[in-house]
Design an enzyme around this catalytic site. Sequence first.
Site, PDB file in Angstrom:
ATOM      1  N   LYS A  82       0.837  -1.198   0.000  1.00 25.66           N
ATOM      2  CA  LYS A  82       0.000   0.000   0.000  1.00 25.66           C
ATOM      3  C   LYS A  82       0.873   1.249   0.000  1.00 25.66           C
ATOM      4  O   LYS A  82       0.597   2.211  -0.736  1.00 25.66           O
ATOM      5  CB  LYS A  82      -0.907   0.009   1.245  1.00 25.66           C
ATOM      6  CG  LYS A  82      -1.788   1.251   1.413  1.00 25.66           C
ATOM      7  CD  LYS A  82      -2.899   1.299   0.391  1.00 25.66           C
ATOM      8  CE  LYS A  82      -3.597   2.647   0.323  1.00 25.66           C
ATOM      9  NZ  LYS A  82      -4.447   2.954   1.478  1.00 25.66           N
ATOM     10  N   LYS A  90       2.294  10.483   5.225  1.00 32.12           N
ATOM     11  CA  LYS A  90       2.604   9.380   6.145  1.00 32.12           C
ATOM     12  C   LYS A  90       2.884   8.093   5.360  1.00 32.12           C
ATOM     13  O   LYS A  90       3.862   7.382   5.609  1.00 32.12           O
ATOM     14  CB  LYS A  90       1.417   9.158   7.094  1.00 32.12           C
ATOM     15  CG  LYS A  90       1.593   7.988   8.050  1.00 32.12           C
ATOM     16  CD  LYS A  90       0.259   7.345   8.403  1.00 32.12           C
ATOM     17  CE  LYS A  90      -0.382   6.713   7.177  1.00 32.12           C
ATOM     18  NZ  LYS A  90      -1.572   5.905   7.434  1.00 32.12           N
TER      19      LYS A  90
END
Lengths: 294, 294, 294, 294
Positions: D169, D238
Amino acid sequence: MHVGFLGLGAIGAPMAARLARRGPLTVWNRTAARATEFVARHGGVAAPSARDAAAADVVITCLSTSADVAALLEGPDGILAGLRPGALFLDCTSGDPATSRAIAARLAERGVAFADAPVSGGTNGAEAGTLTVMVGGSAEAFARARPVLAAFGARIEHVGPVGAGDALKAVNNALLAVNILAVAEGLAALMKAGVAPRTALDVVNASSGRSFVSEVLVPERVLTGAWPRTFRLALLDKDVGIATRLLGQTGVPGPVLELTSALLRAARAELGEAADYLDPIRISERHAGVELRG
Amino acid sequence: MHVGFLGLGAIGAPMAARLARRGPLTVWNRTAARATEFVARHGGVAAPSARDAAAADVVITCLSTSADVAALLEGPDGILAGLRPGALFLDCTSGDPATSRAIAARLAERGVAFADAPVSGGTNGAEAGTLTVMVGGSAEAFARARPVLAAFGARIEHVGPVGAGDALKAVNNALLAVNILAVAEGLAALMKAGVAPRTALDVVNASSGRSFVSEVLVPERVLTGAWPRTFRLALLDKDVGIATRLLGQTGVPGPVLELTSALLRAARAELGEAADYLDPIRISERHAGVELRG
Amino acid sequence: MHVGFLGLGAIGAPMAARLARRGPLTVWNRTAARATEFVARHGGVAAPSARDAAAADVVITCLSTSADVAALLEGPDGILAGLRPGALFLDCTSGDPATSRAIAARLAERGVAFADAPVSGGTNGAEAGTLTVMVGGSAEAFARARPVLAAFGARIEHVGPVGAGDALKAVNNALLAVNILAVAEGLAALMKAGVAPRTALDVVNASSGRSFVSEVLVPERVLTGAWPRTFRLALLDKDVGIATRLLGQTGVPGPVLELTSALLRAARAELGEAADYLDPIRISERHAGVELRG
Amino acid sequence: MHVGFLGLGAIGAPMAARLARRGPLTVWNRTAARATEFVARHGGVAAPSARDAAAADVVITCLSTSADVAALLEGPDGILAGLRPGALFLDCTSGDPATSRAIAARLAERGVAFADAPVSGGTNGAEAGTLTVMVGGSAEAFARARPVLAAFGARIEHVGPVGAGDALKAVNNALLAVNILAVAEGLAALMKAGVAPRTALDVVNASSGRSFVSEVLVPERVLTGAWPRTFRLALLDKDVGIATRLLGQTGVPGPVLELTSALLRAARAELGEAADYLDPIRISERHAGVELRG
């Protein structure tokens, strides 16, 4: 020996002032008032046109870019027509090698010798006559140039063929720029981690990470909050752009210098044409939410 | 006051040798032969285990990474059980702030004070007792540490809380790395443009682009062709990785330092674990088809 | 309407072959044997010199660089003298905007209209007549060019003034290059973390990270181990260099594209002039110690 | 089979809504009002505490970061005490591999199986049940997870061991981020060179430079001026940070992805925590003085 000096900017004016003490000098500046003012203070003669100033034994240009110098040569009012065969043309502009080579070829057709001779040392160095001059040109041109350049230069180096002076000046300024950005990044992160910038620099300057930026510029200009405006970011950006084009032309990969160029251009877009070359440090300060003072 | 010293590597051994002249010293090294050899030359006692060496008033570690220090603490043979309440634990490893803080917390549970105290100055500095020591820890720990560190350090700075020493060391080495890469890029391009590297450095070192790399390392080690092997690239890569994690943890953007980290990792992958920290300069040489000698 | 076609390379030859089916065609190639061979297979006439080929209603060039086109124009054997006033000059080279503008100005003096018309779609697209053609020039030049370009182009776009076609082609290829490097970095790290490259791409291609590189190039050419050689890295490097000069000339900061340019140049220096444009992926493989197959 | 779902955010809520149609569901959210509202609309039971929600056969977490998940486990109110031996714990957070591995080890001590299962496809995909789910964990955990995940996922891939889902991801999102920045740089420069962004994208999307960003995001959200706010830049930052730490941990050099990470962090510092993930494109617009509309 008669000298014609074109371009009385922040560096050019004090350089020309030192030449005025040595012998006959004709000056020219795009904004004529600066030439008049110069003559009133330092002597010499203000030429009515650039072409008139160029009718000398040695012609010195000190403009913003090589393109400015090239533009001055050509056209109906171009100085090319005013140059004397046998003259020496010294370009103290922080120029680009390719344009300097084109200018040299153009001048050679008229029997005029050329050397690029960018300087380092700032306004103070120009006033004190302690500039470093990086000369690109033939050995013969260098031999003729050296005594003239000695009027304002303490260290006068023949660094290679035409364009070599420009190339070296550009790389020097690229190394300067790298350190400006990298020191700002490092100090900002350290300050957030509880290390005062003065302490950090004291240690770095006693260690292997030190540079002119860490030893002189940041302590004197940033930590003090003085932020004097001495050299425009736009000009440093131009110089670093010259360095990256040099990398491209020589086929040498330079990821660190090329990224530096891109970041400097971003800083210029962000901070404007009037910003000082140390102002990118303010971007790191803002991003980190700190002020590098102390 | 009894000192236990763990880690007799290239820097650790000469540091411990200076401590041996000052008072009671117990040493330990993973490869026991180095400890035996050390004791034969410099005195002190070789401990049979790390835990035995740690039963001292002051424990000093000098290992490759903070993870090595943390690994030494825990487990069935861990030194944690051997530490005396009230002892002072000084970690001279070029460590990472987060692990140092975790170690400090673990030691505090046993009543042991901690300071990270990485050093700069190389093997020569360790032998001469002229290292720079960057201490992160409480004011009290620093006050206790200073006289011990004075055995090998000439400049001993309290730079902030636990982890601050590590952070500063990492940033210093990142600035070192930036200059290694940038100077190599610039000199390689200049050499292809006809500027000799010695000439280029002479001018840069009289100008604003200068750094420890341009003033000392490249002239002494590269231009001469000496290429001494004094500090492994793998360790510099580790240090710069610590600097970039610091940027990440503090949320400070650091494009120049982060690219430097990525390029250093690529150089390490290319050149291997045994390569010297200046060997990335050879990559620029190879890419440009030049040798920076002269 | 007579067409003269200069440059029968890997893309140029199939483009010219489609033109040969439509009407009178004269071809020229620096290596004359290729022109003879072309005529034998596809018809048309092989001109004895470039200048002869240029005596046509529409002249099309398809060379390696804009500099090659400019060099063809000038000099004693230059085609400039052979061009007919009123002719249309279409340059299908992946060129650079500044040189194209200079060429356009030079041609305008002779009454010849110019458009830069680089193509995308590879050898297959040229053979199938499905190329995308990006045309930079006046509306009038575009109107004249479109029916000619339709011989080999399925999508023919007027993208802006002279140079705009080159600029767009360069940026497209820079985006291609960014993805080649970034996909390689990501897949190499994932493979070391235990994710098979085929699985990784399947997921990325069903998600937001997908690109032509992840959907087509890497699955077909790298995971299979086929590594066909279809486009030289040296030419991609040249194109990305054009994109970064465009960034410089427009004053737009482009750190990602500029770093990509620097890394591509390093890959070219490493892998040589004959390397394929996907070969930089092998560098990531080598650095990571993996092979992206499966 | 009873499912406990913790984290009813923008993605979590529609995922949980689809689970509510399938069988018994207990939900929990830090802000309790969201849970009450959820139950009123979609059914299920709102648990009084996270620990109560965790007393289920399958526990699903969908929080901002792995650190949030880890924090939920431990402490006096930690859910660790509430988990049933033999339960399956699925973390749909876009997490980081190292923390996921630590969580898996912690859960294994209680006899609870773990898989990281981050999703891709946005709020729309969650509502439509067409998410892509990247599962990291044992084959056994995957076999148990698949029918549960099928409630909201159309493509459910077992991509590797624990942490592999997170890693993939993160890399996907890093590739997304690279394209956001690179497309913005390229389009801004092209617009200044006279190429309209719609035209540029039409051509790029018919060529080799295309990506999800050029094909979907920029045409739908930027050129239209719609700029919907669907995913916070802070979260993308992030994720890309996780990708660069993965590069660091695997020792794979990734200059393009690491620079992207640094630039994204700078954009976040500049634009704030509420900015959308496409807002960095506005920085390129501002630097170039253009608006990418049309």
